[in-house]
Write an enzyme that holds these catalytic residues in place. Structure first.
Site, PDB file in Angstrom:
ATOM      1  N   HIS A 155      -1.945   3.823  -2.332  1.00  0.00           N
ATOM      2  CA  HIS A 155      -0.783   4.677  -2.059  1.00  0.00           C
ATOM      3  C   HIS A 155      -1.379   6.017  -1.638  1.00  0.00           C
ATOM      4  CE1 HIS A 155       1.821   1.750  -4.046  1.00  0.00           C
ATOM      5  NE2 HIS A 155       1.071   1.818  -5.120  1.00  0.00           N
ATOM      6  N   ASP A 214      -5.611   2.163  -5.667  1.00  0.00           N
ATOM      7  CA  ASP A 214      -4.238   2.410  -6.103  1.00  0.00           C
ATOM      8  C   ASP A 214      -3.866   3.883  -6.083  1.00  0.00           C
ATOM      9  OD1 ASP A 214      -1.699   2.148  -7.108  1.00  0.00           O
ATOM     10  OD2 ASP A 214      -2.278   1.330  -9.045  1.00  0.00           O
ATOM     11  N   HIS A 248      -5.510  -2.044  -2.202  1.00  0.00           N
ATOM     12  CA  HIS A 248      -4.260  -1.469  -2.698  1.00  0.00           C
ATOM     13  C   HIS A 248      -4.366   0.044  -2.746  1.00  0.00           C
ATOM     14  CE1 HIS A 248      -0.338  -1.575  -4.574  1.00  0.00           C
ATOM     15  NE2 HIS A 248      -0.766  -0.785  -5.544  1.00  0.00           N
ATOM     16  N   TYR A 271       5.969   2.650   0.815  1.00  0.00           N
ATOM     17  CA  TYR A 271       7.410   2.600   0.541  1.00  0.00           C
ATOM     18  C   TYR A 271       8.116   3.935   0.772  1.00  0.00           C
ATOM     19  CZ  TYR A 271       5.727   4.272  -4.041  1.00  0.00           C
ATOM     20  OH  TYR A 271       5.097   4.963  -5.050  1.00  0.00           O
ATOM     21  N   GLU A 322       2.793  -4.798 -14.385  1.00  0.00           N
ATOM     22  CA  GLU A 322       1.894  -3.688 -14.708  1.00  0.00           C
ATOM     23  C   GLU A 322       2.226  -3.117 -16.079  1.00  0.00           C
ATOM     24  OE1 GLU A 322       0.370   0.580 -12.789  1.00  0.00           O
ATOM     25  OE2 GLU A 322       2.019  -0.524 -11.857  1.00  0.00           O
ATOM     26  N   ARG A 349       4.953   8.894 -13.401  1.00  0.00           N
ATOM     27  CA  ARG A 349       5.796   8.590 -12.242  1.00  0.00           C
ATOM     28  C   ARG A 349       6.665   9.776 -11.865  1.00  0.00           C
ATOM     29  NH1 ARG A 349      10.344   3.831 -11.875  1.00  0.00           N
ATOM     30  NH2 ARG A 349      11.366   5.268 -13.323  1.00  0.00           N
ATOM     31  N   HIS A 394      -2.202  -5.776 -10.010  1.00  0.00           N
ATOM     32  CA  HIS A 394      -2.303  -5.500 -11.452  1.00  0.00           C
ATOM     33  C   HIS A 394      -2.256  -6.784 -12.275  1.00  0.00           C
ATOM     34  CE1 HIS A 394      -2.095  -1.320 -10.439  1.00  0.00           C
ATOM     35  NE2 HIS A 394      -0.839  -1.387 -10.041  1.00  0.00           N
ATOM     36  N   HIS A 416       3.677  -5.549  -6.707  1.00  0.00           N
ATOM     37  CA  HIS A 416       3.290  -5.069  -8.036  1.00  0.00           C
ATOM     38  C   HIS A 416       3.833  -6.061  -9.066  1.00  0.00           C
ATOM     39  CE1 HIS A 416       3.419  -0.717  -6.344  1.00  0.00           C
ATOM     40  NE2 HIS A 416       2.152  -1.031  -6.545  1.00  0.00           N
ATOM     41  N   HIS A 450       8.149  -4.252  -3.738  1.00  0.00           N
ATOM     42  CA  HIS A 450       7.607  -3.235  -4.637  1.00  0.00           C
ATOM     43  C   HIS A 450       7.391  -3.803  -6.028  1.00  0.00           C
ATOM     44  CE1 HIS A 450       7.569   0.011  -7.598  1.00  0.00           C
ATOM     45  NE2 HIS A 450       6.902   0.670  -6.679  1.00  0.00           N
TER      46      HIS A 450
END
Length: 445
Positions: free
Chosen positions: A61, A318, A59, A121, A233, A82, A267, A230, A203
């Site tokens: 990103h 991640d 996993h 994404y 989480e 975020r 997660h 996901h 997602h």
């Protein structure tokens, strides 16, 4: 060319074996594994230390690598983190994403990672306008993995909503194809390569409306492709799902055909007993990302109970707070020790399986993750003479690697029989730290 690697010590799935010759065919597969070979045969390439199957980072990103250090200032929550992440996403182009991903994947290779699952994404230009090539961003990632010498499973991700039917916010417009059907049409144009396989991802239940989950699941099923998601989480996601649908996210996924043996739930931190039974009964893999889960204060997921229920375990870095699969492996065990105040939930062998065979299987590379005839010749060699690893009996080298070594102790990385990292030096990206520094500096606002 055919090549023979000689491993001073090799992990063969159940034990450490000294003196192992690994014959590799011209197409990058293991032809034979010969034990009781006390010295390198003539012409063989010596791998001194403990040689493991290549590690699978299930996993990733890639663009989150640009957040390292920036999000460690002050306090906050997952949701404030975020917001910082969105700022980086807003500035990426296909060219700058390629540069950052190439450097990030090279860092992975230096840490012994031979395959990565890229949960992708970031599809479109700012504002949501497609590029002339609608898959320009995904193709940049596939090219970056090739340039860094590792395998990739591009998990093209459906991300359609800000949350349970809410339209995407201005940052998320880059992520959205509008509908799952439009996502499926774009994703179908992605092409696999020798080093690249194509999978799918939801997602999250907040980002794909319930009525469109089956479209993504069917796309993956029709192609026998990996499907990742996901899951739970944050407790806020569970609460919002209960309010919107009257059930947990896991139940919603099960009811819409998302769970199954080719599915990996990432997660899976905040689950009910019924959730655990659903995931285990479906044989869905659980991808634990302990360094990110602790960095974001997510919590400790019920990995032991999930595995007991029937779910294989894999590991991912991640957000790339660190890139170190050995740390992810031991963190899963050590976090569980802290939570339960007991030791020994997984053996070193079980943790290595999560980091290798089961991680590769979750990414659709069932032919990787083991040192055996017919497998892909992907190898990672961990030094046994560093300040962290020197001293223990080599028979305990697996325990030393899992519970003491770090990615900095990786001496060699071989992918498809080709040396990518030799004696700690990346052979394709001459200066990985500089490549990281330059690609990240280009994204500063």
């Amino acid at each position: 060319m055919q090549v023979t690697y000689w491993a001073e010590h090799a992990w063969l799935g159940t034990h450490v074996e000294p003196g192992v010759a690994i014959d590799v065919t011209a197409d990058g597969r293991i032809e034979a594994v010969r034990t009781d070979v006390p010295a390198p045969p003539p012409g063989a390439v010596a791998l001194r230390g403990l040689t493991l199957p290549g590690l699978a980072n299930a996993h990733s990103h890639a663009f989150h690598r640009a957040l390292r250090g920036r999000t460690q200032v002050g306090s906050g929550t997952f949701w404030t983190w975020r917001d910082v992440m969105y700022g980086v996403a807003d500035r990426l182009t296909p060219e700058s994403y390629h540069a950052l991903a190439r450097a990030t994947y090279a860092e992975m290779a230096l840490a012994g990672i031979t395959s990565v699952g890229e949960f992708h994404y970031l599809h479109h230009a700012p504002g949501g306008t497609p590029y002339a090539d609608p898959n320009a961003m995904g193709e940049a990632l596939i090219a970056a993995a090739a340039d860094a010498g590792i395998r990739i499973t591009l998990l093209d991700t459906a991300y359609l909503s800000a949350g349970f039917g809410e339209p995407p916010n201005r940052h998320q417009l880059r992520f959205s194809d509008g509908t799952a059907d439009a996502w499926a049409e774009r994703a179908a144009a992605l092409k696999p390569a020798d080093h690249a396989r194509i999978g799918a991802a939801v997602h999250s239940v907040r980002a794909v409306p319930a009525g469109q989950l089956a479209t993504v699941a069917d796309w993956a099923k029709d192609r026998e492709a990996p499907l990742h998601v996901h899951l739970s989480e944050q407790t806020a996601e569970n609460d919002a799902c209960l309010a919107a649908h009257g059930c947990t996210p896991t139940r919603l996924l099960a009811d819409h055909g998302v769970l199954g043996p080719r599915t990996s739930a990432v997660h899976a931190t905040h689950l009910t007993d019924d959730d655990i039974a659903l995931l285990g009964g479906a044989g869905s893999t659980i991808c634990m990302c302990p360094t990110t889960e602790r960095d974001l204060a997510d919590g400790i997921g019920p990995a032991v109970r999930l595995q007991q229920a029937g779910s294989p375990l894999s590991l991912g870095s991640d957000s790339h707070a660190v890139i170190d699969l050995l740390e992810e492996a031991r963190a899963m065990e050590l976090d569980e020790r802290l939570r339960t105040r007991t030791r020994g939930h997984w053996t070193a062998a079980a943790l290595l399986r999560a980091a290798t065979a089961d991680g590769h299987a979750s990414l659709g590379w069932d032919d990787a993750g083991r040192i055996a005839p017919g497998a892909l010749a992907d190898l990672t060699t961990v030094a046994l003479d560093s300040v962290r690893t020197a001293g223990p009996d080599p028979l305990h080298a697996a325990e030393t690697a899992v519970f003491a070594a770090t990615g900095a102790d990786v001496r060699h990385t071989v992918v498809g029989g080709r040396h990518v990292v030799r004696d700690g030096v990346h052979l394709l990206v001459p200066d990985v730290p500089q490549a990281l520094a330059d690609s990240i500096a280009a994204l500063r606002g």
